[in-house]
Design an enzyme around this catalytic site. Sequence first.
Site, short mmCIF file in Angstrom:
data_model
loop_
_atom_site.label_atom_id
_atom_site.label_comp_id
_atom_site.label_asym_id
_atom_site.label_seq_id
_atom_site.Cartn_x
_atom_site.Cartn_y
_atom_site.Cartn_z
N LYS A 115 3.64 2.83 -6.36
CA LYS A 115 2.84 3.47 -7.42
C LYS A 115 3.60 3.53 -8.73
CE LYS A 115 -0.38 6.33 -4.78
NZ LYS A 115 -0.89 7.69 -4.55
N LYS A 197 -3.63 -3.99 2.64
CA LYS A 197 -4.44 -2.83 3.04
C LYS A 197 -5.71 -2.70 2.20
CE LYS A 197 -3.68 1.59 1.69
NZ LYS A 197 -3.16 2.96 1.55
N LYS A 200 -8.41 2.24 -1.97
CA LYS A 200 -9.28 2.84 -2.98
C LYS A 200 -9.04 2.26 -4.36
CE LYS A 200 -9.41 7.61 -1.37
NZ LYS A 200 -8.47 8.73 -1.32
P1 AMP Z 1 -5.64 8.05 0.75
O1 AMP Z 1 -6.77 7.15 0.40
O2 AMP Z 1 -4.33 7.45 0.39
O3 AMP Z 1 -5.81 9.48 0.32
O4 AMP Z 1 -5.61 8.10 2.35
C1 AMP Z 1 -6.33 9.04 3.13
C2 AMP Z 1 -6.17 8.74 4.59
O5 AMP Z 1 -6.80 7.48 4.90
C3 AMP Z 1 -4.72 8.60 5.06
O6 AMP Z 1 -4.58 9.15 6.35
C4 AMP Z 1 -4.51 7.11 5.10
O7 AMP Z 1 -3.50 6.74 6.01
C5 AMP Z 1 -5.88 6.60 5.53
N1 AMP Z 1 -6.11 5.24 5.03
C6 AMP Z 1 -6.17 4.84 3.74
N2 AMP Z 1 -6.43 3.52 3.66
C7 AMP Z 1 -6.52 3.06 4.94
C8 AMP Z 1 -6.79 1.78 5.53
N3 AMP Z 1 -6.98 0.68 4.80
N4 AMP Z 1 -6.82 1.70 6.87
C9 AMP Z 1 -6.63 2.78 7.64
N5 AMP Z 1 -6.39 4.03 7.16
C10 AMP Z 1 -6.33 4.17 5.82
#
Ligand code: AMP
Length: 332
Positions: A115, A197, A200
Amino acid sequence: MKNIVSGIQPSGKITLGNYLGAIKNIVNMQNEADDDTNLFIFIADLHAITVYQEPAELRKSIKSLAAIYLACGIDPNKTTLFIQSEVREHAEMSYLLQTITYIGELERMTQYKDKMIKQVQGVSSALLTYPVLMAGDILLYNTDYVPVGQDQKQHLELARTIAERFNNRYSETFKVPEPIIRKIGAKIMSLQDPTAKMSKSDKLEKAVIYLLDDEATIRKKISSAVTDSEASVYYDVDKKPGISNLLTILSCCTNKSIEELVEICKDMNYGEFKKMVADELVNKLKPIQERYYEILNSKELDEILTNGAQKASYFANKMISKVKRKMGIGRK
Ligand code: AMP
Ligand code: TRP
């Protein structure tokens, strides 16, 4: 008594990766939990502002994420659902734990390094201390288990280190939390670059399925997903990352194993296979989306969040008092 804690940042739109990697896991744990288990699930808005968020957008995303949790099956009678910033102890705990966390440990975090290079206006110190805030989120509730996706594993390891260090330096205070990472679905990949991955923050809209995408959009994105030229459906992450990712998505949506699905799909061409993935995905997401729009503007949503914050504050406050006492700050 067992405690389970998890959070998601309300930055940007919630993706299929968030759902399959984190939310679905949490809902399963909630549904299997006995009366002796407490679940604390929150919207990590303090984490989101470690990089600039447009305030009006952020406020909308916070409410939207709360409605998404409920639409996906979080039951406020079983789970304490709340907004992180409405429980002041999170910020306070983060500061207290910073005193026992080393800068070198934070600089090593891969998410920080990723980041950091993307910041144009300078790197906020909160981006560096983000994992300490996260450790605080977890340790405040004397947590046993933390359901997350694969990308959070390193942050969890640091939370464990911080818990152990505090226990050694002051005296036994925290349980050492364990991550719960599903085998299937812990890392859903981008539809356009299946070696990265699904995220978002991806600039390419068609690389990401958003939980609230409509049916036509889902079908279009799946049909344009990058695959390979072999025209044979089987699971091999190195040789066939695109098809393997679609098999994973299919497996999560149908609750069938990858082996079973390969058996069913092995004679399909990629067009037929993708149609099946899209059909199952639409089946899975449609009822969630319908519930989401019902909940979003209901009075009930506000009540749930107010009650959740009150209940979480009660636990968090007790823990903060204990931590301060052990550290010798304040009067008692
Ligand atoms: P975040 O979007 O970073 O706030 O992630 C929220 C939750 O979603 C966390 O537990 C991440 O590990 C999970 N997560 C985010 N992107 C993925 C993805 N592509 N595959 C699986 N889990 C994800
Ligand atoms: N950092 C997590 C993410 O980006 C979200 C999060 C914040 C979290 N605090 C947490 C997850 C505590 C689990 C437990 O995905």
